[in-house]
Scaffold this active site. Structure first.
Site, mmCIF file in Angstrom:
data_model
loop_
_atom_site.group_PDB
_atom_site.id
_atom_site.type_symbol
_atom_site.label_atom_id
_atom_site.label_comp_id
_atom_site.label_asym_id
_atom_site.label_seq_id
_atom_site.Cartn_x
_atom_site.Cartn_y
_atom_site.Cartn_z
ATOM 1 N N SER A 11 0.848 -1.199 0.000
ATOM 2 C CA SER A 11 0.000 0.000 0.000
ATOM 3 C C SER A 11 0.878 1.241 0.000
ATOM 4 O O SER A 11 1.679 1.450 0.920
ATOM 5 C CB SER A 11 -0.898 0.005 1.242
ATOM 6 N N MET A 40 -8.704 8.706 -0.070
ATOM 7 C CA MET A 40 -9.509 9.171 1.075
ATOM 8 C C MET A 40 -9.940 10.615 0.844
ATOM 9 O O MET A 40 -9.140 11.425 0.365
ATOM 10 C CB MET A 40 -8.674 9.091 2.357
ATOM 11 N N MET A 73 -12.050 5.162 -0.258
ATOM 12 C CA MET A 73 -12.672 5.506 1.030
ATOM 13 C C MET A 73 -13.260 6.899 0.870
ATOM 14 O O MET A 73 -12.753 7.889 1.412
ATOM 15 C CB MET A 73 -11.612 5.442 2.148
ATOM 16 N N GLY A 145 -8.637 4.456 7.284
ATOM 17 C CA GLY A 145 -8.217 5.851 7.418
ATOM 18 C C GLY A 145 -6.729 6.053 7.669
ATOM 19 O O GLY A 145 -6.179 7.066 7.261
ATOM 20 N N SER A 198 2.621 -0.135 6.095
ATOM 21 C CA SER A 198 3.754 0.222 6.951
ATOM 22 C C SER A 198 4.737 -0.924 7.113
ATOM 23 O O SER A 198 5.948 -0.696 7.192
ATOM 24 C CB SER A 198 3.251 0.703 8.318
HETATM 25 C C1 DX5 Z 1 -6.142 2.043 5.777
HETATM 26 C C2 DX5 Z 1 -5.765 1.622 4.390
HETATM 27 C C3 DX5 Z 1 -4.693 0.610 4.309
HETATM 28 C C4 DX5 Z 1 -3.380 1.015 4.909
HETATM 29 C C5 DX5 Z 1 -2.867 -0.190 5.622
HETATM 30 O O1 DX5 Z 1 -7.353 2.693 5.747
HETATM 31 O O2 DX5 Z 1 -6.889 1.104 3.700
HETATM 32 O O3 DX5 Z 1 -4.509 0.166 2.967
HETATM 33 O O4 DX5 Z 1 -2.408 1.441 3.996
HETATM 34 O O5 DX5 Z 1 -1.754 0.163 6.346
HETATM 35 P P1 DX5 Z 1 -0.983 -0.855 7.267
HETATM 36 O O6 DX5 Z 1 -0.538 -2.013 6.406
HETATM 37 O O7 DX5 Z 1 0.152 -0.032 7.775
HETATM 38 O O8 DX5 Z 1 -1.923 -1.287 8.351
HETATM 39 ZN ZN ZN Z 2 -6.566 0.176 1.733
#
Ligand code: DX5
Ligand code: ZN
Length: 219
Positions: A11, A40, A73, A145, A198
């Site tokens: 991501s 978002m 989102m 988020g 992350s």
């Molecule tokens: C959160 C996003 C995720 C985010 C996940 O709303 O939809 O795609 O990047 O992040 P990690 O892998 O750090 O939990």
């Molecule tokens: Zn996502």
């Protein structure tokens, strides 16, 4: 690309936005094919990230084999899906909680030439998945988020129920808190696509981390 293949989807939310293309190429060199893009709008979720212009710029800068997995989102996604498809999204996923017009929006995604995905927040049951034609079902394993949140283990049973509901022909994606340990648990429950932000991009060696998660997920 057949969606039934297993994939770890880095991501870009946790990548360096000033150097996105290079960061994505680094994980593609390590074997990544699905690149997860979190859109978002500051309404459906508080943060604001990016829109179709960035998706289009990424599309133009990446090799054709990159599959852009666009997770919307945003409120009223039906007003925007055509634009994201035109920008080069290969798949577009909309939230059950974001619109009363789920079937209409999924059809509009397919009319735009992209694969259609539906996503549920942690508090939403998976039942909607059975009501519409889907290419992909996404189960949030954190509240949407933000990157870097802890994996919600109580969502694993939802992954199992979704797999029972959908059979084997539909990709089940998990998103949030995915690392080698939780990826293995999700795979065991029936997930086939694993979003990791992350865990990959905040590590010292994103390529090695990608391979570690892919191996744990059975990719
Ligand atoms: C959160 C996003 C995720 C985010 C996940 O709303 O939809 O795609 O990047 O992040 P990690 O892998 O750090 O939990
Ligand atoms: Zn996502």
């Amino acid at each position: 690309m057949p969606l039934t293949e297993r994939h770890v989807a880095p991501s870009i939310l946790s990548a360096d936005f000033a150097d996105l293309s290079a960061k994505v190429r680094e994980v593609m060199d390590a074997g990544a094919r699905v690149i997860h893009c979190d859109v978002m709008d500051g309404h459906f979720v508080p943060p604001i990230t990016f829109g179709p212009m960035v998706v289009s710029a990424l599309r133009d800068s990446l090799p054709d084999e990159a599959y852009l997995d666009v997770h919307l989102m945003i409120e009223s996604p039906e007003k925007h899906v055509a634009e994201f498809a035109k920008a080069g999204a290969d798949g577009i996923t909309i939230h059950v909680e974001s619109t009363p017009h789920i079937d209409y929006t999924l059809s509009a995604i397919r009319e735009g030439g992209a694969k259609a995905g539906l996503v549920v927040c942690p508090g939403t049951p998976p039942d909607h998945f059975a009501e519409v034609d889907l290419d992909l079902a996404l189960i949030m394993t954190v509240n949407p988020g933000w990157g870097g949140q802890a994996f919600l283990r109580n969502q694993l049973d939802k992954v199992r129920r979704a797999r029972a509901l959908l059979g084997e022909g539909v990709a089940i994606e998990v998103d949030g808190g995915v690392n080698p340990e939780t990826a293995a648990e999700c795979a065991e429950a029936g997930a086939t696509w694993f979003v990791a932000g992350s865990a990959i991009f905040k590590s010292d060696d994103p390529a090695a981390r990608f391979r570690e998660i892919a191996s744990a997920a059975g990719c």
